[in-house]
Write an enzyme that holds these catalytic residues in place. Structure first.
Site, PDB file in Angstrom:
ATOM      1  N   GLU A 435       5.701  -2.361   3.586  1.00 29.58           N
ATOM      2  CA  GLU A 435       5.108  -2.897   5.338  1.00 29.58           C
ATOM      3  C   GLU A 435       4.228  -1.802   5.522  1.00 29.58           C
ATOM      4  O   GLU A 435       4.258  -1.238   7.117  1.00 29.58           O
ATOM      5  CB  GLU A 435       6.030  -3.202   6.183  1.00 29.58           C
ATOM      6  CG  GLU A 435       6.864  -4.499   6.169  1.00 29.58           C
ATOM      7  CD  GLU A 435       5.490  -5.972   6.044  1.00 29.58           C
ATOM      8  OE1 GLU A 435       4.745  -5.853   5.770  1.00 29.58           O
ATOM      9  OE2 GLU A 435       5.656  -6.647   4.850  1.00 29.58           O
TER      10      GLU A 435
HETATM   11  C1  LIG Z   1      10.642  -2.535  -3.210  1.00 24.54           C
HETATM   12  C2  LIG Z   1       9.139  -2.987  -2.822  1.00 24.54           C
HETATM   13  C3  LIG Z   1       8.793  -4.163  -2.103  1.00 24.54           C
HETATM   14  C4  LIG Z   1       7.266  -3.916  -1.701  1.00 24.54           C
HETATM   15  N1  LIG Z   1       7.140  -5.459  -1.290  1.00 24.54           N
HETATM   16  C5  LIG Z   1       5.708  -5.268  -1.166  1.00 24.54           C
HETATM   17  C6  LIG Z   1       5.097  -7.474  -1.402  1.00 24.54           C
HETATM   18  O1  LIG Z   1       5.542  -7.794  -0.997  1.00 24.54           O
HETATM   19  N2  LIG Z   1       3.832  -7.150  -0.845  1.00 24.54           N
HETATM   20  C7  LIG Z   1       3.030  -6.113  -0.904  1.00 24.54           C
HETATM   21  O2  LIG Z   1       1.636  -6.017  -0.961  1.00 24.54           O
HETATM   22  N3  LIG Z   1       3.690  -4.777  -1.348  1.00 24.54           N
HETATM   23  C8  LIG Z   1       4.669  -4.432  -1.255  1.00 24.54           C
HETATM   24  N4  LIG Z   1       5.475  -3.347  -1.403  1.00 24.54           N
HETATM   25  C9  LIG Z   1       4.013  -2.164  -1.528  1.00 24.54           C
HETATM   26  C10 LIG Z   1       4.860  -1.663   0.004  1.00 24.54           C
HETATM   27  O3  LIG Z   1       3.990  -1.981   1.182  1.00 24.54           O
HETATM   28  C11 LIG Z   1       3.961  -0.178  -1.161  1.00 24.54           C
HETATM   29  O4  LIG Z   1       4.718   0.460  -1.851  1.00 24.54           O
HETATM   30  C12 LIG Z   1       3.867   0.975   1.055  1.00 24.54           C
HETATM   31  O5  LIG Z   1       2.398  -0.081   1.552  1.00 24.54           O
HETATM   32  C13 LIG Z   1       2.703   2.517   0.201  1.00 24.54           C
HETATM   33  O6  LIG Z   1       1.920   2.251  -0.455  1.00 24.54           O
HETATM   34  P1  LIG Z   1       1.750   3.135  -2.095  1.00 24.54           P
HETATM   35  O7  LIG Z   1       3.148   2.866  -2.493  1.00 24.54           O
HETATM   36  O8  LIG Z   1       0.688   3.470  -2.767  1.00 24.54           O
HETATM   37  O9  LIG Z   1       1.638   4.421  -1.009  1.00 24.54           O
HETATM   38  P2  LIG Z   1       0.632   5.657  -0.661  1.00 24.54           P
HETATM   39  O10 LIG Z   1      -0.712   4.789   0.024  1.00 24.54           O
HETATM   40  O11 LIG Z   1      -0.007   5.921  -1.681  1.00 24.54           O
HETATM   41  O12 LIG Z   1       1.257   6.387  -0.074  1.00 24.54           O
HETATM   42  C14 LIG Z   1       2.058   7.810  -0.357  1.00 24.54           C
HETATM   43  C15 LIG Z   1       2.344   7.895   0.916  1.00 24.54           C
HETATM   44  O13 LIG Z   1       1.118   8.625   1.708  1.00 24.54           O
HETATM   45  C16 LIG Z   1       0.871   8.665   2.931  1.00 24.54           C
HETATM   46  N5  LIG Z   1      -0.221   8.118   3.168  1.00 24.54           N
HETATM   47  C17 LIG Z   1      -1.296   7.638   2.582  1.00 24.54           C
HETATM   48  N6  LIG Z   1      -2.353   7.182   3.574  1.00 24.54           N
HETATM   49  C18 LIG Z   1      -1.661   8.431   4.545  1.00 24.54           C
HETATM   50  C19 LIG Z   1      -2.648   8.912   5.353  1.00 24.54           C
HETATM   51  N7  LIG Z   1      -4.156   8.348   5.472  1.00 24.54           N
HETATM   52  N8  LIG Z   1      -2.638   9.334   6.273  1.00 24.54           N
HETATM   53  C20 LIG Z   1      -1.651  10.248   6.245  1.00 24.54           C
HETATM   54  N9  LIG Z   1      -0.142  10.158   5.644  1.00 24.54           N
HETATM   55  C21 LIG Z   1      -1.058   8.789   4.230  1.00 24.54           C
HETATM   56  C22 LIG Z   1       2.142   7.039   3.167  1.00 24.54           C
HETATM   57  O14 LIG Z   1       2.822   7.171   4.371  1.00 24.54           O
HETATM   58  C23 LIG Z   1       3.140   8.085   1.604  1.00 24.54           C
HETATM   59  O15 LIG Z   1       3.920   8.292   2.443  1.00 24.54           O
HETATM   60  C24 LIG Z   1       6.474  -3.195  -2.496  1.00 24.54           C
HETATM   61  C25 LIG Z   1       7.327  -1.812  -2.390  1.00 24.54           C
HETATM   62  C26 LIG Z   1       8.697  -1.993  -2.857  1.00 24.54           C
HETATM   63  C27 LIG Z   1       8.891  -0.527  -3.183  1.00 24.54           C
END
Ligand SMILES: Cc1cc2nc3c(=O)[nH]c(=O)nc-3n(C[C@H](O)[C@H](O)[C@H](O)COP(=O)(O)OP(=O)(O)OC[C@H]3O[C@@H](n4cnc5c(N)ncnc54)[C@H](O)[C@@H]3O)c2cc1C
Length: 591
Positions: A435
């Protein structure tokens, strides 16, 4: 194995003494007298202790299994899901027009906490369905509402939210899933979504996926995104299920926690989708779901900590180790119980004061949503918008920290799977990530929410804190609360001022302090909650309440929070005021 008992008395205290639900004049709250709210919570507590909590470890151990394109949930989940449906628990705060019971969101939140504490992974199937229900309810056509909502209210059909793709999670502007318009008004959806919670399972007849995709003509970035309803099985005109749609599960993820919830890779291969809301305004529609989901995730943060805390208390009273330095408390035994030791007390007080404060904040947030929905109260909507990243980010960070503390009370036994404490830690961890990861919540708070509508909502928040402190002028008993709250609120204002004075010149000066600000504001919010709870507890004692121990314990716990947690605000402010330089000084190559 861990056990769970719903904190009914504490919930009743919040509903009846603090929020005074029967006196608030919010339409729909008329029935919420003490006997009604008590009966609902008590029944939910029974389901949680007897049905859901025993399945928590089962779900963790077995996880979900993908076989021939079908996901099997852990043993007992299906029967428990049926029991939840039959008990009407999935329909509690849904619209009566679609089979819901029409109770306020606040009651859904209180009951939701009970179920999440008992079994977080299980409750997500229903939680995501509720989010999808809300998005269709808010943005769907009459026909879409009539087609999907009754089945989603009953949870015969469940829901999902599909944002994330392999190359983009936070930065959704980059998403690649395509929506091609068809002659009949539908769209063909093609692309891959990953990490989709409850994406496929064996507990519902149909799954209604809400999918973000790009349709032609929308432009670059998030502006070009639209939201689509993509059913697993097509729905015929008479409401019966037709052909399987072209959406399939690629795999389910092995993960750290919430094993009982299926986290799926979903492949859309020209699947039939139907536009939900306006074309190219999908983010707006999805935010209806995401805001609700963020509050739900903030709730998960403290709800898991509550379950872990309950077990830590029981262990601390039972485990004999060492002697009380001020004199043996169990002279006949080989040692005293852990709970005599000040450091164990510190840990339990940290846990207790956080969980009760976070519960108060979450219930207050839910009551603001009711005010917005039922009275069209724009100020309540603005305030809950400001509080949402705090409830999500601060509460999940702290919830995880408190689950670790509860595990620590068990020493080495907490690290061994058999005791079940490790599951709480593993389950709580995800709430800090999904989220919108917590760093992004902090950006949302500082980058958007503080300045929203010319800063009107944060000013209203400060005024509220000021008025709360002023209301207790001259009441010596409240001084430990009001003085600490005033100081913390001033520190929060100073941080806001620092952002205003420096953020325009150098945005990094604000962004480098955003995480600290989220925590600073979290403490101010919980300080405000503890002040309100202390006031209500004193009022009950003054009125001659019978259970003096409960109210006195409440006040003592609140004093602990004010004395031991609010001083963290000064550290957060000092970090914020150090600006971007200490954070950004090194070149990327130096890491
Ligand atoms: C068990 C699980 C269930 C999930 N369920 C769902 C679901 O039902 N539906 C769905 O759509 N997604 C789901 N997700 C996905 C989840 O919402 C994302 O993993 C999350 O939003 C982060 O995206 P990412 O993993 O691509 O990380 P990234 O976007 O690559 O981010 C990596 C890190 O960088 C930081 N970051 C990114 N951009 C910035 C910025 N501009 N400034 C500062 N910091 C930044 C983030 O805070 C994070 O710590 C799920 C994930 C998991 C692991």
């Amino acid at each position: 194995m861990p056990t769970y008992t719903a904190p009914l008395k504490d919930m009743q205290f919040l509903l009846q003494d603090v929020l005074r639900v029967t006196e608030t004049g919010v339409p729909g709250y008329e029935d919420l007298d003490a006997s009604f709210t008590s009966a609902v919570l008590e029944e939910a507590g029974k389901v949680a202790s007897e049905v859901l909590a025993p399945l928590n470890a089962v779900g963790d151990a077995q996880g979900c299994v993908l076989e021939n394109g079908v996901v099997r949930t852990p043993e007992g989940f299906k029967a428990a899901f049926e029991a939840m449906k039959e008990g009407g628990w999935t329909a509690l705060d849904c619209d009566p027009e679609y089979g819901g019971q029409g109770l306020p969101y606040l009651m859904g939140t209180a009951v939701g906490e009970i179920f999440v504490s008992a079994n977080m992974a299980f409750n997500m199937y229903q939680g995501l369905t509720h989010g999808a229900y809300s998005a269709i309810h808010a943005h769907g056509t009459d026909e879409q509402r009539a087609t999907y909502l009754p089945k989603m209210v009953s949870c015969d059909w469940t829901g999902t939210m599909n944002l994330t793709e392999p190359h983009c999670g936070t930065d959704l502007g980059m998403l690649r899933t395509k929506a091609e318009p068809q002659a009949d008004g539908s769209y063909k959806i093609t692309g891959q979504k990953i990490f989709i919670s409850a994406g496929e399972h064996d507990m519902a007849e149909n799954i209604i996926h809400l999918v973000l995709a790009k349709a032609p003509g929308g432009g670059e970035g998030t502006k070009g995104i639209s939201l689509f309803i993509v059913p697993k099985f097509m729905v015929k005109e008479d409401g019966s299920l037709g052909d399987r749609n072209a959406v399939s599960v690629g795999k389910i993820e092995e993960k750290m926690g919430i094993h009982g919830n299926a986290t799926c890779v979903l492949n859309y291969d020209g699947a039939t989708g139907f536009l939900l809301g306006e074309l190219h305004k999908g983010m707006r529609a999805m935010f209806t779901m995401m805001n609700e989901a963020r509050l739900g995730v903030g709730l998960q943060g403290y709800a898991v900590a509550e379950a872990a805390y309950q077990n830590a208390v029981a262990y601390a009273k039972d485990r004999l180790q060492g002697r009380d330095v001020t004199g043996a408390k169990n002279p006949a035994g080989a040692a005293d119980p852990l709970i005599v030791h000040p450091d164990i007390r510190r840990s339990l007080m940290d846990q207790k004061s956080f969980v009760e404060g976070a519960r108060a904040l979450t219930f207050w947030g839910a009551s603001l949503i009711d005010r917005h929905h039922r009275q069209n109260d724009a100020a309540a909507d603005g305030l809950v918008g400001l509080l949402t990243p705090v409830i999500k980010g601060f509460q999940t960070d702290k919830g995880f920290e408190m689950a670790v503390q509860a595990q620590q009370v068990y020493g080495g036994h907490g690290y061994i799977e058999e005791q079940g404490m490790s599951q709480f830690v593993r389950d709580a961890r995800i709430a800090m990530i999904y989220e919108g990861a917590n760093g992004v919540q902090a950006l949302d708070l500082v980058g958007r929410k503080l300045a929203a509508d010319g800063g009107k909502h944060v000013m209203a928040f400060f005024d509220m804190v000021k008025a709360e402190c002023k209301a207790h002028d001259g009441d010596a008993r409240m001084v430990p609360f009001t003085e600490a709250l005033k100081a913390a609120s001033k520190q929060m204002q100073a941080a806001g001022m620092f952002f205003m004075q420096n953020g325009m010149k150098n945005p990094n000066a604000a962004l480098a302090g955003s995480y600290d600000f989220m925590h600073l504001m979290g403490h101010v919010c919980l300080g405000l909650m503890w002040t309100r709870m202390a006031k209500a507890a004193y009022a009950a004692l003054d009125a001659g309440a019978a259970d003096t121990t409960f109210y006195e314990t409440k006040i003592t716990t609140g004093r602990y929070y004010m004395a031991r947690q609010l001083p963290a605000c000064a550290t957060h402010l000092a970090r914020i005021e150090s600006g971007a330089d200490p954070v950004m000084a090194l070149a990327a190559e130096a890491f």
